[in-house]
Design an enzyme around this catalytic site. Structure first.
Site, PDB file in Angstrom:
ATOM      1  N   ARG A 283      -2.006  19.114   1.071  1.00 43.97           N
ATOM      2  CA  ARG A 283      -2.865  19.138  -0.608  1.00 43.97           C
ATOM      3  C   ARG A 283      -4.108  20.281   0.027  1.00 43.97           C
ATOM      4  O   ARG A 283      -4.068  20.248   1.229  1.00 43.97           O
ATOM      5  CB  ARG A 283      -3.562  18.587  -1.494  1.00 43.97           C
ATOM      6  CG  ARG A 283      -2.586  17.194  -2.221  1.00 43.97           C
ATOM      7  CD  ARG A 283      -2.964  15.886  -2.539  1.00 43.97           C
ATOM      8  NE  ARG A 283      -2.719  14.738  -1.264  1.00 43.97           N
ATOM      9  CZ  ARG A 283      -3.094  13.874  -1.548  1.00 43.97           C
ATOM     10  NH1 ARG A 283      -4.052  13.153  -2.491  1.00 43.97           N
ATOM     11  NH2 ARG A 283      -2.627  12.933  -0.021  1.00 43.97           N
TER      12      ARG A 283
ATOM     13  N   GLU B  53      -6.691  -1.786   4.723  1.00 50.59           N
ATOM     14  CA  GLU B  53      -6.739  -1.667   3.587  1.00 50.59           C
ATOM     15  C   GLU B  53      -6.358  -2.798   3.500  1.00 50.59           C
ATOM     16  O   GLU B  53      -6.540  -3.331   2.303  1.00 50.59           O
ATOM     17  CB  GLU B  53      -6.303  -0.496   2.871  1.00 50.59           C
ATOM     18  CG  GLU B  53      -7.254   0.838   3.257  1.00 50.59           C
ATOM     19  CD  GLU B  53      -6.375   1.953   2.933  1.00 50.59           C
ATOM     20  OE1 GLU B  53      -6.571   3.010   2.010  1.00 50.59           O
ATOM     21  OE2 GLU B  53      -4.877   2.196   3.533  1.00 50.59           O
TER      22      GLU B  53
ATOM     23  N   ASN C 124       0.720  -1.353   0.020  1.00 47.55           N
ATOM     24  CA  ASN C 124       0.372   0.067  -0.022  1.00 47.55           C
ATOM     25  C   ASN C 124       1.062   1.112   0.065  1.00 47.55           C
ATOM     26  O   ASN C 124       0.963   1.656   1.497  1.00 47.55           O
ATOM     27  CB  ASN C 124      -1.162   0.401   1.340  1.00 47.55           C
ATOM     28  CG  ASN C 124      -2.072   0.786   0.942  1.00 47.55           C
ATOM     29  OD1 ASN C 124      -1.669   2.275   0.295  1.00 47.55           O
ATOM     30  ND2 ASN C 124      -3.138   1.244   2.071  1.00 47.55           N
TER      31      ASN C 124
ATOM     32  N   ARG D  57      -2.403  -1.736  -3.954  1.00 47.95           N
ATOM     33  CA  ARG D  57      -3.129  -0.893  -4.010  1.00 47.95           C
ATOM     34  C   ARG D  57      -2.745   0.541  -5.176  1.00 47.95           C
ATOM     35  O   ARG D  57      -1.487   0.648  -5.122  1.00 47.95           O
ATOM     36  CB  ARG D  57      -3.067   0.691  -2.710  1.00 47.95           C
ATOM     37  CG  ARG D  57      -3.822   1.310  -2.889  1.00 47.95           C
ATOM     38  CD  ARG D  57      -3.715   2.369  -1.542  1.00 47.95           C
ATOM     39  NE  ARG D  57      -4.899   3.700  -1.557  1.00 47.95           N
ATOM     40  CZ  ARG D  57      -3.855   4.699  -0.949  1.00 47.95           C
ATOM     41  NH1 ARG D  57      -2.897   5.454  -0.478  1.00 47.95           N
ATOM     42  NH2 ARG D  57      -5.164   5.616  -0.783  1.00 47.95           N
TER      43      ARG D  57
END
Length: 397
Positions: A238, A381, A7, A90
């Site tokens: 971001r 995940e 990941n 991923r």
């Protein structure tokens, strides 16, 4: 079957070696702050725990260090990389090319590369992880699990931008959505826990990258990230939502090049731009000491999340639960408190004592009489990727 799950995030690599179908965890680790001189390596197995700080210049170097740990005669859990039958990756952006898990081929890798421009902090690192894994573990099947796949159910009226049709239809400019592996995993956990009262859920994934999903009857109907993973919530580096005229002002009036603007908004903005720090732990500590910039950044972060909670509640005509997950969502007491305060009109009532507990399992942080459940659910995940990779391997057989 041993499945290695990779990941690769915007500045980290999580990995787990999992025995399937039992889902037995053989070892796991996390490499953080890749590209910095004080990168952190965490590794855990039944026979070893290790944490060290050292320079890691690139993802290629980080992945090589990870392989060395797996094979280490004292700390490792395998004797040969040939024991790994599949590597599940991923991949952040699959556009409309992929609505499900796929085996990696040259054609698939070309499609992943095509979307690098839309996910510049992620897809290049995802692709590098794939290429390195193919080289280091040549006998293993390589499997791609896409973050965008879960959001293929978002209806047209929610995913279409109000721009000319030739751009939305021919060029496929639309909302794609991200962090779908995580949102899928925790929403399924929430629905199993809530039972009948699970029709309308908002999942809040807060890490270095952040996103929210409105999930109705188990499917994604709206999502805060869009064409690329840069809009929506305020993130580590971001900006999230921004008036697009600012971009033209930066270029036309202030003399920025477009690539400079892209770098500014994706790598130098967000919490980093507001405070000088991208790690929420540092920001929270400084806020507690009265740092005005850090206090403002935390309030802005929570305010943006609250706005999305309100809009998604309206979109679903109600709300049964909100779910906090990922590194910040699971661990930041202050962010959860700031998000939940003054949302009583929606039925959200925070239990501050429950919120302050640090327990690595699903838990409620709402008061007993709250109409809407507020849950903290650790995401995994890697388990979700392992499940999908295992299913793909069985299909191929």
């Amino acid at each position: 079957m041993k499945i290695l799950v990779l990941n690769s995030g915007s500045s980290s690599i999580k990995f787990q070696l999992i025995e399937m179908p039992s889902e037995k965890l053989l070892c796991n680790g996390l490499l953080e702050r890749i590209g910095e001189q004080d990168a952190i390596i965490n590794y855990h197995s039944n026979s070893a725990d290790e944490k060290r700080t050292e320079p890691i210049e690139s993802y290629n170097e980080g992945l090589q260090k990870m392989m060395d740990l797996l094979l280490d005669t004292q700390k490792g859990v395998i004797q040969s990389l040939d024991e790994i039958e599949a590597v599940g990756h991923r991949v952040v952006h699959g556009g409309n090319s992929f609505s499900d898990t796929v085996l990696l081929t040259d054609e698939v890798k070309k499609e992943i590369e095509k979307y690098c421009a839309l996910a510049p902090l992620h897809n290049p690192n995802n692709l590098e992880g794939i290429l390195v894994a193919e080289k280091l573990i040549p006998k293993a099947k390589q499997v791609a699990v896409f973050d965008t796949a879960f959001h293929q159910t978002v209806p047209k009226h929610a995913k279409t931008y109000a721009i000319p049709k030739e751009l939305t239809e021919k060029e496929e400019i639309q909302l794609y959505g991200f962090h779908g592996i995580s949102h899928k995993y925790v929403s399924e956990k929430a629905r199993a826990y809530l039972g009948e009262k699970s029709d309308k859920i908002i999942t809040i994934h807060l890490g270095n990258g952040c996103s929210m999903t409105a999930i109705q009857n188990g499917i994604s109907i709206d999502h805060s990230l869009g064409f690329g993973p840069a809009n929506g919530l305020i993130m580590g580096t971001r900006s999230g939502d921004i008036d697009h005229t600012i971009i033209f002002h930066l270029v036309n009036e202030l003399g920025y090049e477009l690539e400079e603007v892209n770098t500014l908004l994706t790598k130098k903005s967000g919490m980093l731009g507001l405070t000088g720090f991208s790690d929420l732990r540092e920001i929270s500590e400084r806020a507690e000491k009265g740092d005005a910039d850090c206090l403002l950044a935390l309030k802005m972060n929570a305010y943006r999340i609250k706005k999305y909670i309100g809009s998604y509640t309206a979109a679903m005509n109600g709300l049964d639960a909100i779910v906090f997950t990922a590194g910040i969502g699971e661990n930041s007491v202050i962010i959860r408190e700031l998000v939940c305060e003054e949302l009583e009109y929606l039925g959200i009532h925070l239990d501050k004592k429950a919120n302050s507990k640090r327990v690595d399992e699903l838990r409620e942080i709402n008061t007993e009489n709250a109409k809407v459940k507020a849950l903290v659910i650790p995401t995994n995940e890697e388990i979700e990727i392992a499940k999908q990779s295992f299913l793909m391997m069985n299909v191929e057989r």
